[in-house]
Write a protein that holds these residues in place. Structure first.
Motif, mmCIF file in Angstrom:
data_model
loop_
_atom_site.group_PDB
_atom_site.id
_atom_site.type_symbol
_atom_site.label_atom_id
_atom_site.label_comp_id
_atom_site.label_asym_id
_atom_site.label_seq_id
_atom_site.Cartn_x
_atom_site.Cartn_y
_atom_site.Cartn_z
ATOM 1 N N TYR A 110 -6.669 1.819 -5.278
ATOM 2 C CA TYR A 110 -5.976 0.544 -5.422
ATOM 3 C C TYR A 110 -4.755 0.528 -4.510
ATOM 4 O O TYR A 110 -4.298 1.567 -4.019
ATOM 5 C CB TYR A 110 -5.553 0.332 -6.875
ATOM 6 N N LEU A 111 -4.208 -0.665 -4.282
ATOM 7 C CA LEU A 111 -3.078 -0.786 -3.371
ATOM 8 C C LEU A 111 -1.891 0.071 -3.802
ATOM 9 O O LEU A 111 -1.214 0.666 -2.967
ATOM 10 C CB LEU A 111 -2.648 -2.253 -3.274
ATOM 11 N N ASN A 112 -1.628 0.145 -5.119
ATOM 12 C CA ASN A 112 -0.475 0.930 -5.565
ATOM 13 C C ASN A 112 -0.689 2.433 -5.405
ATOM 14 O O ASN A 112 0.246 3.216 -5.544
ATOM 15 C CB ASN A 112 -0.123 0.592 -7.013
ATOM 16 N N GLN A 113 -1.923 2.838 -5.105
ATOM 17 C CA GLN A 113 -2.224 4.255 -4.869
ATOM 18 C C GLN A 113 -2.387 4.561 -3.383
ATOM 19 O O GLN A 113 -2.660 5.705 -3.008
ATOM 20 C CB GLN A 113 -3.522 4.639 -5.597
ATOM 21 N N LEU A 114 -2.209 3.545 -2.535
ATOM 22 C CA LEU A 114 -2.502 3.708 -1.112
ATOM 23 C C LEU A 114 -1.646 4.773 -0.422
ATOM 24 O O LEU A 114 -2.175 5.548 0.379
ATOM 25 C CB LEU A 114 -2.376 2.366 -0.400
ATOM 26 N N PRO A 115 -0.335 4.859 -0.661
ATOM 27 C CA PRO A 115 0.443 5.900 0.027
ATOM 28 C C PRO A 115 -0.084 7.314 -0.227
ATOM 29 O O PRO A 115 -0.219 8.115 0.708
ATOM 30 C CB PRO A 115 1.856 5.713 -0.544
ATOM 31 N N GLN A 116 -0.410 7.616 -1.488
ATOM 32 C CA GLN A 116 -0.941 8.943 -1.802
ATOM 33 C C GLN A 116 -2.338 9.136 -1.208
ATOM 34 O O GLN A 116 -2.677 10.221 -0.728
ATOM 35 C CB GLN A 116 -0.986 9.148 -3.325
ATOM 36 N N ALA A 117 -3.153 8.050 -1.232
ATOM 37 C CA ALA A 117 -4.506 8.141 -0.680
ATOM 38 C C ALA A 117 -4.466 8.402 0.818
ATOM 39 O O ALA A 117 -5.201 9.252 1.340
ATOM 40 C CB ALA A 117 -5.279 6.856 -0.986
ATOM 41 N N LEU A 118 -3.605 7.681 1.524
ATOM 42 C CA LEU A 118 -3.503 7.859 2.966
ATOM 43 C C LEU A 118 -2.989 9.254 3.311
ATOM 44 O O LEU A 118 -3.462 9.885 4.265
ATOM 45 C CB LEU A 118 -2.585 6.791 3.549
ATOM 46 N N GLU A 119 -2.046 9.737 2.534
ATOM 47 C CA GLU A 119 -1.531 11.094 2.760
ATOM 48 C C GLU A 119 -2.645 12.128 2.617
ATOM 49 O O GLU A 119 -2.756 13.058 3.418
ATOM 50 C CB GLU A 119 -0.397 11.384 1.769
ATOM 51 N N ALA A 120 -3.493 11.960 1.600
ATOM 52 C CA ALA A 120 -4.599 12.900 1.391
ATOM 53 C C ALA A 120 -5.615 12.826 2.524
ATOM 54 O O ALA A 120 -6.129 13.859 2.979
ATOM 55 C CB ALA A 120 -5.280 12.607 0.049
ATOM 56 N N VAL A 121 -5.899 11.615 3.012
ATOM 57 C CA VAL A 121 -6.866 11.460 4.098
ATOM 58 C C VAL A 121 -6.342 12.103 5.379
ATOM 59 O O VAL A 121 -7.069 12.810 6.089
ATOM 60 C CB VAL A 121 -7.204 9.977 4.317
#
Length: 305
Positions: A110-121
């Motif tokens: 979700y959008l509110n999880q995007l910073p953490q998701a992008l960091e993991a990718v």
């Protein structure tokens, strides 16, 4: 310089704004970034006598999206995800799917999880889950008139104000079968939670190498959903005198005339989903569709008077 892509739903302001923010962030981190909208994967519709209004399966990729791209981010709902995979699947580009829509059944974050998701990718801390896709082709005699890449399902149904349809269906080397119904659905396991579920078909977990055929409102108690190996191609012949309509992934399609045939087979291209945690299909079923939720209150022990 590593390369990444962003595909977004350009009718949603939040997706447009987020796409630009991610682009700026990746460029600052030394990445080359290509932007595209989901419009390029929209199939469109053909007219009854002019069905050749499509691009071949392997020519929908946006500029810059190629084998050198490490990953792409999709900002939108399920429709944008389906469109994005039609654009990038021939190049094997894995997609991080971020929900800016409603259901978001196919999205990972979700959008509110995007910073953490992008960091993991960016740290390559993810898995790739591959989902099977279908190659759908419409032939008239020996001429290929229309084709599309499909992740969910192919639907062939009657036009409004016409009577029930009759189909002759060949699955692999098996004897053809006749089906009388309002239409038929051929779906992947991914599509088993979409239209075919509403039509009474079973839910199939994504890793099972099968397809399913579901008649829509069949005129026989013997016509029920059929699950078969995805190594078996399907050929559908309309056996009635009126034209039919074919829809792929609920997005676009073509008219099917009485002498046409539709061939459906597993595509060599797969949908490659970036998963930030081990895939858990039953959790998604529970969260999105309410599968397995208790719906009857458990009785408490009370003393009778």
């Amino acid at each position: 310089m590593p390369k990444a892509g962003i595909i977004y739903n350009d009718v949603k302001p939040v997706a447009c704004r987020t796409a630009q923010e991610i682009k700026d962030q990746l460029i600052d981190s030394g990445w080359e970034v290509c932007l595209a909208t989901g419009v390029g994967g929209i199939l469109g519709y053909s007219s009854p006598h002019s069905p050749v209004c499509h691009a071949p399966i392997d020519r929908l990729n946006p500029p810059g999206f190629d084998y050198d791209m490490k990953f792409a981010i999709v900002l939108g709902g399920d429709g944008t995800v389906l469109s994005a995979f039609r654009q990038v699947a021939p190049y094997g580009i894995p997609l991080l799917t971020v929900n800016t829509g409603h259901m978001g059944f196919l999205t990972e974050s979700y959008l509110n999880q995007l910073p953490q998701a992008l960091e993991a990718v960016l740290a390559e801390e993810y898995q790739i889950e591959e989902r099977s896709m279908l190659a759908v082709q419409l032939y008239r005699e020996h001429d290929l008139l229309w084709e599309a890449l499909c992740l969910n399902e192919v639907v062939i149904h009657r036009e409004p104000l016409t009577s029930m349809c009759h189909f002759e269906v060949e699955i692999g080397r098996h004897a053809p079968v006749d089906i009388a119904a309002d239409g038929i659905i051929v779906s992947t396991p991914t599509g088993s939670t979409a239209y075919s579920l509403s039509a009474g078909g079973p839910v199939i977990t994504p890793g099972v190498p099968v397809l399913q055929l579901v008649p829509i409102c069949p005129h026989s108690l013997a016509s029920r959903a059929l699950v078969f190996a995805n190594s078996e191609p399907v050929t559908i012949f309309p056996a009635n005198t009126t034209s039919l309509v074919m829809i792929v992934d609920g997005n676009g399609g073509s008219y099917v005339l009485p002498d046409d045939r539709v061939r459906i087979q597993r595509s060599p291209h797969t949908a490659r989903f970036i998963r930030l945690r081990p895939p858990e299909f039953f959790h998604v079923l529970r969260e999105k569709l309410g599968w397995g939720l208790p719906h009857i209150a458990k009785p408490t022990s009370v003393e009778l008077p």
